[in-house]
Design a protein around this motif. Structure first.
Motif, PDB file in Angstrom:
ATOM      1  N   ARG A 102       0.845  -1.198   0.000  1.00 23.37           N
ATOM      2  CA  ARG A 102       0.000   0.000   0.000  1.00 23.37           C
ATOM      3  C   ARG A 102       0.875   1.241   0.000  1.00 23.37           C
ATOM      4  O   ARG A 102       1.903   1.283   0.671  1.00 23.37           O
ATOM      5  CB  ARG A 102      -0.863   0.036   1.259  1.00 23.37           C
ATOM      6  CG  ARG A 102      -1.942  -1.005   1.261  1.00 23.37           C
ATOM      7  CD  ARG A 102      -3.014  -0.649   2.263  1.00 23.37           C
ATOM      8  NE  ARG A 102      -2.466  -0.148   3.515  1.00 23.37           N
ATOM      9  CZ  ARG A 102      -3.186   0.506   4.413  1.00 23.37           C
ATOM     10  NH1 ARG A 102      -4.450   0.747   4.184  1.00 23.37           N
ATOM     11  NH2 ARG A 102      -2.660   0.920   5.538  1.00 23.37           N
ATOM     12  N   VAL A 214      -0.648   6.155   6.737  1.00 21.16           N
ATOM     13  CA  VAL A 214       0.091   7.336   7.180  1.00 21.16           C
ATOM     14  C   VAL A 214       1.198   6.864   8.108  1.00 21.16           C
ATOM     15  O   VAL A 214       0.943   6.155   9.084  1.00 21.16           O
ATOM     16  CB  VAL A 214      -0.839   8.327   7.916  1.00 21.16           C
ATOM     17  CG1 VAL A 214      -0.038   9.523   8.396  1.00 21.16           C
ATOM     18  CG2 VAL A 214      -1.960   8.777   7.001  1.00 21.16           C
ATOM     19  N   GLN A 215       2.398   7.225   7.799  1.00 27.59           N
ATOM     20  CA  GLN A 215       3.536   6.769   8.598  1.00 27.59           C
ATOM     21  C   GLN A 215       4.134   7.954   9.327  1.00 27.59           C
ATOM     22  O   GLN A 215       4.660   8.875   8.718  1.00 27.59           O
ATOM     23  CB  GLN A 215       4.590   6.138   7.686  1.00 27.59           C
ATOM     24  CG  GLN A 215       5.838   5.700   8.421  1.00 27.59           C
ATOM     25  CD  GLN A 215       6.798   4.976   7.501  1.00 27.59           C
ATOM     26  OE1 GLN A 215       6.421   4.033   6.826  1.00 27.59           O
ATOM     27  NE2 GLN A 215       8.033   5.427   7.484  1.00 27.59           N
ATOM     28  N   THR A 216       4.023   7.904  10.634  1.00 26.14           N
ATOM     29  CA  THR A 216       4.593   8.973  11.446  1.00 26.14           C
ATOM     30  C   THR A 216       5.652   8.376  12.352  1.00 26.14           C
ATOM     31  O   THR A 216       5.982   7.205  12.247  1.00 26.14           O
ATOM     32  CB  THR A 216       3.514   9.661  12.286  1.00 26.14           C
ATOM     33  OG1 THR A 216       2.860   8.658  13.062  1.00 26.14           O
ATOM     34  CG2 THR A 216       2.497  10.358  11.409  1.00 26.14           C
ATOM     35  N   PRO A 218       7.526   6.444  15.009  1.00 30.81           N
ATOM     36  CA  PRO A 218       7.118   5.317  15.835  1.00 30.81           C
ATOM     37  C   PRO A 218       7.130   5.713  17.309  1.00 30.81           C
ATOM     38  O   PRO A 218       7.940   6.539  17.729  1.00 30.81           O
ATOM     39  CB  PRO A 218       8.188   4.264  15.546  1.00 30.81           C
ATOM     40  CG  PRO A 218       9.358   5.029  15.042  1.00 30.81           C
ATOM     41  CD  PRO A 218       8.817   6.231  14.365  1.00 30.81           C
TER      42      PRO A 218
ATOM     43  N   GLU B 133      12.023  -3.913  15.577  1.00 29.16           N
ATOM     44  CA  GLU B 133      11.572  -4.278  14.245  1.00 29.16           C
ATOM     45  C   GLU B 133      10.751  -5.563  14.289  1.00 29.16           C
ATOM     46  O   GLU B 133       9.762  -5.705  13.565  1.00 29.16           O
ATOM     47  CB  GLU B 133      12.797  -4.476  13.365  1.00 29.16           C
ATOM     48  CG  GLU B 133      12.478  -4.698  11.914  1.00 29.16           C
ATOM     49  CD  GLU B 133      13.731  -5.041  11.133  1.00 29.16           C
ATOM     50  OE1 GLU B 133      13.736  -4.770   9.948  1.00 29.16           O
ATOM     51  OE2 GLU B 133      14.676  -5.579  11.719  1.00 29.16           O
ATOM     52  N   TRP B 137       7.187  -5.931  12.762  1.00 34.17           N
ATOM     53  CA  TRP B 137       6.998  -6.978  11.762  1.00 34.17           C
ATOM     54  C   TRP B 137       5.769  -7.807  12.116  1.00 34.17           C
ATOM     55  O   TRP B 137       4.899  -8.068  11.296  1.00 34.17           O
ATOM     56  CB  TRP B 137       8.259  -7.837  11.732  1.00 34.17           C
ATOM     57  CG  TRP B 137       8.276  -8.906  10.693  1.00 34.17           C
ATOM     58  CD1 TRP B 137       7.769  -8.846   9.431  1.00 34.17           C
ATOM     59  CD2 TRP B 137       8.846 -10.203  10.843  1.00 34.17           C
ATOM     60  NE1 TRP B 137       8.001 -10.020   8.779  1.00 34.17           N
ATOM     61  CE2 TRP B 137       8.658 -10.877   9.615  1.00 34.17           C
ATOM     62  CE3 TRP B 137       9.506 -10.870  11.870  1.00 34.17           C
ATOM     63  CZ2 TRP B 137       9.093 -12.185   9.406  1.00 34.17           C
ATOM     64  CZ3 TRP B 137       9.948 -12.161  11.657  1.00 34.17           C
ATOM     65  CH2 TRP B 137       9.736 -12.800  10.440  1.00 34.17           C
ATOM     66  N   ARG B 139       3.308  -6.900  13.925  1.00 31.86           N
ATOM     67  CA  ARG B 139       2.098  -6.097  13.776  1.00 31.86           C
ATOM     68  C   ARG B 139       1.694  -5.993  12.294  1.00 31.86           C
ATOM     69  O   ARG B 139       0.536  -6.113  11.944  1.00 31.86           O
ATOM     70  CB  ARG B 139       2.346  -4.701  14.337  1.00 31.86           C
ATOM     71  CG  ARG B 139       1.091  -3.895  14.509  1.00 31.86           C
ATOM     72  CD  ARG B 139       1.431  -2.495  14.926  1.00 31.86           C
ATOM     73  NE  ARG B 139       2.235  -2.471  16.137  1.00 31.86           N
ATOM     74  CZ  ARG B 139       3.055  -1.475  16.450  1.00 31.86           C
ATOM     75  NH1 ARG B 139       3.196  -0.459  15.650  1.00 31.86           N
ATOM     76  NH2 ARG B 139       3.732  -1.500  17.577  1.00 31.86           N
ATOM     77  N   SER B 140       2.704  -5.777  11.444  1.00 31.13           N
ATOM     78  CA  SER B 140       2.361  -5.603  10.034  1.00 31.13           C
ATOM     79  C   SER B 140       1.880  -6.904   9.409  1.00 31.13           C
ATOM     80  O   SER B 140       1.070  -6.906   8.513  1.00 31.13           O
ATOM     81  CB  SER B 140       3.580  -5.083   9.271  1.00 31.13           C
ATOM     82  OG  SER B 140       4.596  -6.056   9.285  1.00 31.13           O
ATOM     83  N   ALA B 145      -2.537  -3.408   7.416  1.00 32.92           N
ATOM     84  CA  ALA B 145      -2.069  -2.027   7.286  1.00 32.92           C
ATOM     85  C   ALA B 145      -0.628  -1.984   6.810  1.00 32.92           C
ATOM     86  O   ALA B 145      -0.293  -1.321   5.834  1.00 32.92           O
ATOM     87  CB  ALA B 145      -2.200  -1.296   8.610  1.00 32.92           C
ATOM     88  N   GLY B 146       0.207  -2.714   7.480  1.00 32.81           N
ATOM     89  CA  GLY B 146       1.606  -2.756   7.086  1.00 32.81           C
ATOM     90  C   GLY B 146       2.306  -1.451   7.360  1.00 32.81           C
ATOM     91  O   GLY B 146       1.693  -0.436   7.624  1.00 32.81           O
ATOM     92  N   ARG B 148       5.814   0.654   9.029  1.00 35.58           N
ATOM     93  CA  ARG B 148       6.308   0.947  10.347  1.00 35.58           C
ATOM     94  C   ARG B 148       5.516   2.102  10.946  1.00 35.58           C
ATOM     95  O   ARG B 148       5.414   3.170  10.378  1.00 35.58           O
ATOM     96  CB  ARG B 148       7.773   1.329  10.222  1.00 35.58           C
ATOM     97  CG  ARG B 148       8.422   1.718  11.503  1.00 35.58           C
ATOM     98  CD  ARG B 148       9.716   2.392  11.159  1.00 35.58           C
ATOM     99  NE  ARG B 148      10.329   2.877  12.372  1.00 35.58           N
ATOM    100  CZ  ARG B 148      11.405   2.354  12.881  1.00 35.58           C
ATOM    101  NH1 ARG B 148      12.000   1.363  12.312  1.00 35.58           N
ATOM    102  NH2 ARG B 148      11.928   2.842  13.989  1.00 35.58           N
ATOM    103  N   GLY B 149       4.969   1.851  12.101  1.00 33.88           N
ATOM    104  CA  GLY B 149       4.255   2.899  12.792  1.00 33.88           C
ATOM    105  C   GLY B 149       3.094   3.447  12.001  1.00 33.88           C
ATOM    106  O   GLY B 149       2.704   4.594  12.161  1.00 33.88           O
ATOM    107  N   SER B 150       2.562   2.645  11.128  1.00 35.58           N
ATOM    108  CA  SER B 150       1.521   3.163  10.254  1.00 35.58           C
ATOM    109  C   SER B 150       0.157   3.029  10.882  1.00 35.58           C
ATOM    110  O   SER B 150      -0.052   2.253  11.805  1.00 35.58           O
ATOM    111  CB  SER B 150       1.558   2.410   8.926  1.00 35.58           C
ATOM    112  OG  SER B 150       1.337   1.045   9.156  1.00 35.58           O
ATOM    113  N   ARG B 151      -0.737   3.796  10.422  1.00 34.48           N
ATOM    114  CA  ARG B 151      -2.109   3.704  10.887  1.00 34.48           C
ATOM    115  C   ARG B 151      -3.041   3.977   9.718  1.00 34.48           C
ATOM    116  O   ARG B 151      -2.611   4.568   8.718  1.00 34.48           O
ATOM    117  CB  ARG B 151      -2.391   4.685  12.020  1.00 34.48           C
ATOM    118  CG  ARG B 151      -2.164   6.145  11.652  1.00 34.48           C
ATOM    119  CD  ARG B 151      -2.438   7.009  12.857  1.00 34.48           C
ATOM    120  NE  ARG B 151      -1.904   8.351  12.676  1.00 34.48           N
ATOM    121  CZ  ARG B 151      -2.522   9.323  12.022  1.00 34.48           C
ATOM    122  NH1 ARG B 151      -3.687   9.084  11.484  1.00 34.48           N
ATOM    123  NH2 ARG B 151      -1.993  10.523  11.902  1.00 34.48           N
TER     124      ARG B 151
END
Lengths: 379, 151
Positions: A102, A214-216, A218, B133, B137, B139-140, B145-146, B148-151
């Motif tokens: 995505r 949206v990647q902010t 961590p 990581e 990993w 979580r993704s 969603a996939g 890093r730290g994504s929402r």
């Protein structure tokens, strides 16, 4: 006649000189202006400020194009493009893994941290550029200037090699090489193409709101917050190698380690760095740490790297089995190969601790970190 | 930090300024040296060497005699020596605290309390470079969603 002749020759010589100067002045001025323009051009060639360009890469993120990040056990390709409306953000999309591609709107600073983890400030404090930039030609035929950053501390081991575009001064690739010669990580711009990223999707009225992530930054906790969250005694190293600091602390519940429906593995994680090297520490109760180790023991290198084997030239040790007599003594269990060292200590304050490193320091340093573990009662 | 850390050098003992030997001192020193080598006990050897190194004229019999202190002075001397020793310790402590850099190294005494054993059952954590990581990993993988730290 003689004096007149002398005078006339002198005049004529003077006149020719004047004419010559007059004739060549415009060409020289143009040349001078060209040199000045080249010297003042932003990020240009030899006159470029390479530390500033590296800082821009690490703080603002990589330039647009297709980037490949080669780690200890994986290789990942990412497409990067500038955000069409907001310069504080980038568009990125992972091109490697199926089903996870995505597009993401990523805060600029997060992309480089995703590639390299450590913040720029720490790197700038502990590493210094050595020697002049050397001209080199990259495998893709790009003319580059190669500059090396070495640790400021005496006896430092791992160095960072950076190749800059000879024309624009932008970062083309980065390699961290440990003291034993193995490549710890590498970041390469493979092409200027941005793959399947379509910035137009972000324009108003275009499709693609819901499936864009949206990647902010961590989340990273303070030790105090981690202490409150962890349902077990928290331990942390009291001694760190020179230049190393804690750059992250998190609490995680991993659902996929055990079978579905079973309790998640609860893990407190601490990450330390000197700006380049990384020391990762995990703390859990013994049963959770056992489950994590068993889970990771099942992950074979070929699962992480289907076709190419491990990047970085790290031959993996064959999977061996066989119990080690632990006895009653406090033992630090170690597994190491050329590229990594894993240390595990059980029974400290009722928890188990595992340290994960990439051999960026001498092995004794990691043992000393484990020896200094102590319970955290107040940050 | 290490570059800024002041290096604490061990204190060197003060040396007595060199001086010319008085007539006869060289001979006395040589005699004491011979006696020290011939002395039957370590205690005696120590006394002889101390006397020789102090460059003091020794008695003719070659043995250094202790300084005689009157009986009523002994408690006073003992108290003074205790006070001097206490003062030295205090001075040393304050200097150490002042000169000690604020490096995390200083907060913990690292002791070799563990025995390191190579254990092939410990996994090498393939595919994971940091535990942070690993968590991301996990979580993704578990959510579509996939990232890093994504929402």
């Amino acid at each position: 006649v003689g004096p007149v002749d002398v005078v006339s020759r002198g005049r004529s010589r003077l006149a020719v000189g004047v004419r010559r100067r007059a004739k060549h002045r415009p060409r020289r001025v143009v040349g001078l202006l060209l040199l000045l323009a080249l010297a003042w051009a932003p990020g240009c060639g030899r006159g470029a400020d390479h530390p500033a360009a590296l800082k821009a890469f690490l703080v603002d993120g990589p330039g647009s194009g297709t980037w490949e990040v080669v780690g200890l056990a994986k290789r990942r390709t990412t497409w990067i493009a500038p955000h069409p409306d907001d310069g504080a953000w980038l568009l990125k999309r992972e091109a490697t893994r199926d089903g996870a591609g995505r597009p993401c709107v990523a805060l600029r600073g997060t992309v480089a941290r995703e590639f390299l983890e450590a913040p720029w400030e720490l790197f700038a404090r502990n590493y210094v550029a050595r020697g002049p930039a050397r001209p080199e030609t990259l495998p893709g035929g790009e003319a580059a200037l190669h500059l090396t950053w070495v640790p400021r501390r005496a006896g430092g081991e791992t160095a960072r090699h950076v190749w800059f575009d000879a024309g624009t001064g932008a970062v083309l690739q980065i390699e961290d090489v440990a003291y034993q010669g193995q490549k710890v990580r590498g970041i390469y711009r493979r092409s200027t193409g941005t793959g399947e990223l379509d910035p137009e999707r972000l324009r108003p009225g275009r499709p693609g709101g819901e499936d864009i992530c949206v990647q902010t930054e961590p989340e990273s906790l303070s030790l105090e917050a981690l202490l409150q969250l962890a349902p077990f005694p928290l331990v942390a190293p009291g001694w760190l190698p020179a230049g190393y600091e804690r750059i992250a602390a998190r609490f995680e519940e991993l659902d996929d380690v055990r079978a579905p429906g079973e309790e998640p593995v609860r893990l407190a994680t601490l990450l330390y760095s000197d700006g380049l090297g990384l020391i990762s520490v995990a703390v859990a109760v013994r049963s959770d740490m056992d489950a994590l180790h068993e889970h990771m023991a099942r992950v074979r290198p070929d699962a992480a790297m289907p076709s190419d084997g491990e990047p970085g030239g790290c031959a993996t040790l064959p999977p061996e089995t066989g119990p080690v007599d632990l006895g009653s003594e406090r033992l630090l269990r170690r597994r190491t190969d050329l590229c990594r060292t894993v240390l595990r200590l059980d029974g400290l304050e009722g928890v188990s601790v595992t340290l994960l490193s990439r051999n960026e320091l001498a092995g004794d340093e990691y043992v000393k970190v484990m020896e200094s573990l102590g319970r955290v009662t107040a940050p | 930090l290490e570059a800024e850390t002041p290096v604490l050098e061990p204190r060197r003992p003060r040396r007595t300024p060199a001086r010319d030997l008085a007539p006869g001192e060289a001979e006395v020193g040589a005699l004491l040296g011979r006696l020290a080598r011939a002395a039957p006990s370590d205690e005696l050897r120590g006394r002889c060497l101390t006397a020789a190194s102090a460059d003091r004229p020794a008695p003719a019999d070659g043995y250094a005699r202790p300084v005689l202190v009157a009986g009523w002075l002994r408690p006073l001397a003992l108290a003074a020596s205790v006070l001097v020793a206490f003062g030295a310790v205090q001075l040393r402590g304050s200097q150490t605290a002042r000169e000690r850099p604020s490096h995390p190294d200083e907060r913990v005494v690292v002791g070799a309390t563990l025995r390191v054993v190579d254990d092939p059952t410990v996994p090498l954590f393939h595919g994971v470079e940091t535990f942070q990581e690993l968590a991301l990993w996990d979580r993704s993988m578990s959510s579509p969603a996939g990232g890093r730290g994504s929402r």
